[in-house]
Design a protein around this motif. Structure first.
Motif, short mmCIF file in Angstrom:
data_model
loop_
_atom_site.label_atom_id
_atom_site.label_comp_id
_atom_site.label_asym_id
_atom_site.label_seq_id
_atom_site.Cartn_x
_atom_site.Cartn_y
_atom_site.Cartn_z
N ILE A 1 6.30 -0.87 -4.13
CA ILE A 1 5.17 -0.13 -4.67
C ILE A 1 5.58 1.32 -4.87
O ILE A 1 6.30 1.89 -4.04
CB ILE A 1 3.92 -0.23 -3.75
N SER A 2 5.14 1.89 -5.97
CA SER A 2 5.41 3.30 -6.23
C SER A 2 4.22 3.87 -6.98
O SER A 2 3.38 3.14 -7.49
CB SER A 2 6.70 3.47 -7.03
N ARG A 3 4.16 5.18 -7.02
CA ARG A 3 3.05 5.82 -7.72
C ARG A 3 3.54 7.06 -8.41
O ARG A 3 4.47 7.72 -7.96
CB ARG A 3 1.90 6.12 -6.77
N ASP A 4 2.85 7.39 -9.49
CA ASP A 4 3.11 8.61 -10.25
C ASP A 4 1.79 9.36 -10.31
O ASP A 4 0.91 9.01 -11.11
CB ASP A 4 3.63 8.26 -11.64
N ASN A 5 1.63 10.34 -9.45
CA ASN A 5 0.36 11.06 -9.39
C ASN A 5 0.07 11.85 -10.67
O ASN A 5 -1.09 12.08 -11.00
CB ASN A 5 0.34 11.99 -8.18
N ALA A 6 1.11 12.24 -11.37
CA ALA A 6 0.90 12.97 -12.63
C ALA A 6 0.30 12.06 -13.69
O ALA A 6 -0.41 12.53 -14.59
CB ALA A 6 2.22 13.55 -13.12
N LYS A 7 0.58 10.76 -13.59
CA LYS A 7 0.07 9.80 -14.58
C LYS A 7 -1.10 8.99 -14.03
O LYS A 7 -1.61 8.08 -14.70
CB LYS A 7 1.18 8.85 -15.02
N ASN A 8 -1.51 9.27 -12.80
CA ASN A 8 -2.60 8.50 -12.17
C ASN A 8 -2.32 7.01 -12.22
O ASN A 8 -3.23 6.20 -12.50
CB ASN A 8 -3.95 8.80 -12.84
N THR A 9 -1.10 6.65 -11.94
CA THR A 9 -0.69 5.25 -12.08
C THR A 9 0.09 4.80 -10.84
O THR A 9 0.90 5.55 -10.30
CB THR A 9 0.18 5.06 -13.33
N VAL A 10 -0.19 3.58 -10.43
CA VAL A 10 0.57 2.94 -9.36
C VAL A 10 1.25 1.72 -9.94
O VAL A 10 0.72 1.07 -10.84
CB VAL A 10 -0.34 2.57 -8.17
N TYR A 11 2.43 1.42 -9.44
CA TYR A 11 3.24 0.32 -9.95
C TYR A 11 3.58 -0.65 -8.82
O TYR A 11 3.62 -0.29 -7.64
CB TYR A 11 4.55 0.85 -10.54
N LEU A 12 3.83 -1.87 -9.22
CA LEU A 12 4.34 -2.86 -8.28
C LEU A 12 5.51 -3.57 -8.96
O LEU A 12 5.32 -4.35 -9.90
CB LEU A 12 3.27 -3.87 -7.89
N GLN A 13 6.70 -3.25 -8.51
CA GLN A 13 7.90 -3.92 -9.01
C GLN A 13 8.13 -5.17 -8.18
O GLN A 13 8.27 -5.09 -6.95
CB GLN A 13 9.12 -3.00 -8.91
N MET A 14 8.14 -6.31 -8.84
CA MET A 14 8.27 -7.59 -8.14
C MET A 14 9.57 -8.25 -8.57
O MET A 14 9.74 -8.58 -9.74
CB MET A 14 7.08 -8.49 -8.48
N LEU B 1 0.84 -1.20 0.00
CA LEU B 1 0.00 0.00 0.00
C LEU B 1 0.87 1.23 0.00
O LEU B 1 1.91 1.27 0.68
CB LEU B 1 -0.92 -0.01 1.22
N HIS B 2 0.44 2.22 -0.77
CA HIS B 2 1.14 3.50 -0.84
C HIS B 2 0.16 4.59 -0.45
O HIS B 2 -0.90 4.72 -1.07
CB HIS B 2 1.67 3.72 -2.25
N LYS B 3 0.51 5.37 0.55
CA LYS B 3 -0.36 6.46 0.94
C LYS B 3 -0.46 7.50 -0.16
O LYS B 3 0.34 7.51 -1.10
CB LYS B 3 0.14 7.08 2.24
N TRP B 4 -1.42 8.40 -0.02
CA TRP B 4 -1.72 9.33 -1.11
C TRP B 4 -0.63 10.34 -1.36
O TRP B 4 -0.53 10.88 -2.45
CB TRP B 4 -3.05 10.05 -0.87
N SER B 5 0.19 10.60 -0.43
CA SER B 5 1.26 11.57 -0.64
C SER B 5 2.49 11.13 0.14
O SER B 5 2.42 10.25 0.99
CB SER B 5 0.82 12.96 -0.19
N GLY B 6 3.59 11.73 -0.18
CA GLY B 6 4.82 11.37 0.49
C GLY B 6 5.31 10.01 0.08
O GLY B 6 4.97 9.52 -1.00
N SER B 7 6.07 9.38 0.90
CA SER B 7 6.71 8.12 0.54
C SER B 7 6.33 6.97 1.45
O SER B 7 7.00 5.94 1.47
CB SER B 7 8.23 8.28 0.54
N SER B 8 5.26 7.12 2.21
CA SER B 8 4.88 6.06 3.15
C SER B 8 4.34 4.86 2.41
O SER B 8 3.36 4.95 1.66
CB SER B 8 3.82 6.59 4.12
N THR B 9 4.99 3.73 2.62
CA THR B 9 4.58 2.48 2.00
C THR B 9 4.54 1.37 3.05
O THR B 9 5.25 1.43 4.05
CB THR B 9 5.52 2.08 0.86
#
Length: 123
Positions: free
Chosen positions: A70-83, A50-58
Motif C-alpha cells: 500500500i502506498s499513498r500520494d497526498n498531493a494527488k489524494n490517492t492511495v494505491y494497492l500494488q498486488m 492500511l497506511h497511516k496519514w503520514s510517514g511510512s507506517s503500513t
C-alpha cells in the motif's frame, strides 16, 4: 461527504499483478488513514492493508503480507494497492476506506467507503 473512487480491478492469471487506485475528494486527505479491505460473497469484509496519514507506517493482513504494497500520494489524494503474485483466493471485491483511526478494526467500523472494484484471479 467524503467521496472515494476505486479503479484498476480486473481479470488476471495467477501469479500476475494488478495495481488498484483510490482517489479521494471532499476531505483533507493527509489527515486520514487509508485502507483497503476485500470481500467475497457470503463472507465478512477482510482487512488487506492500511497506511497511516503520514510517514511510512503500513500494516497488512496476514494473507497478503509480502505480496501486496500500500502506498499513498497526498498531493494527488490517492492511495494505491500494488498486488503481486496474485492467487485465486485473492479474488474479491476490493474496497477503499478512509478512516480517522489508524487501526483496521475501527477503520472497518467507522470508515467511509468507496463502491469497490472487482479483482478476479484465474488459476
Amino acid at each position: 461527504q467524503v467521496q472515494l473512487v476505486e479503479s484498476g480491478g480486473g481479470l488476471v492469471q495467477a501469479g500476475g499483478s494488478l495495481r488498484l487506485s483510490c482517489a479521494a475528494s471532499r476531505l483533507t486527505f493527509s489527515n486520514y488513514a487509508m485502507a483497503w479491505f476485500r470481500q467475497t460473497q457470503g463472507r465478512e469484509r477482510e482487512f488487506v492493508a492500511l497506511h497511516k496519514w503520514s510517514g511510512s507506517s503500513t500494516y497488512y493482513g496476514d494473507y497478503v503480507t509480502g505480496r501486496f504494497t500500500i502506498s499513498r500520494d497526498n498531493a494527488k489524494n490517492t492511495v494505491y494497492l500494488q498486488m503481486n503474485s496474485l492467487k485465486p483466493e485473492d479474488t474479491a471485491v476490493y474496497y477503499c476506506c478512509v478512516s480517522p483511526y489508524t487501526d483496521y478494526e475501527r477503520a472497518l467500523r467507522f470508515g467511509s467507503w468507496g463502491q469497490g472494484t472487482q479483482v478476479t484471479v484465474s488459476s
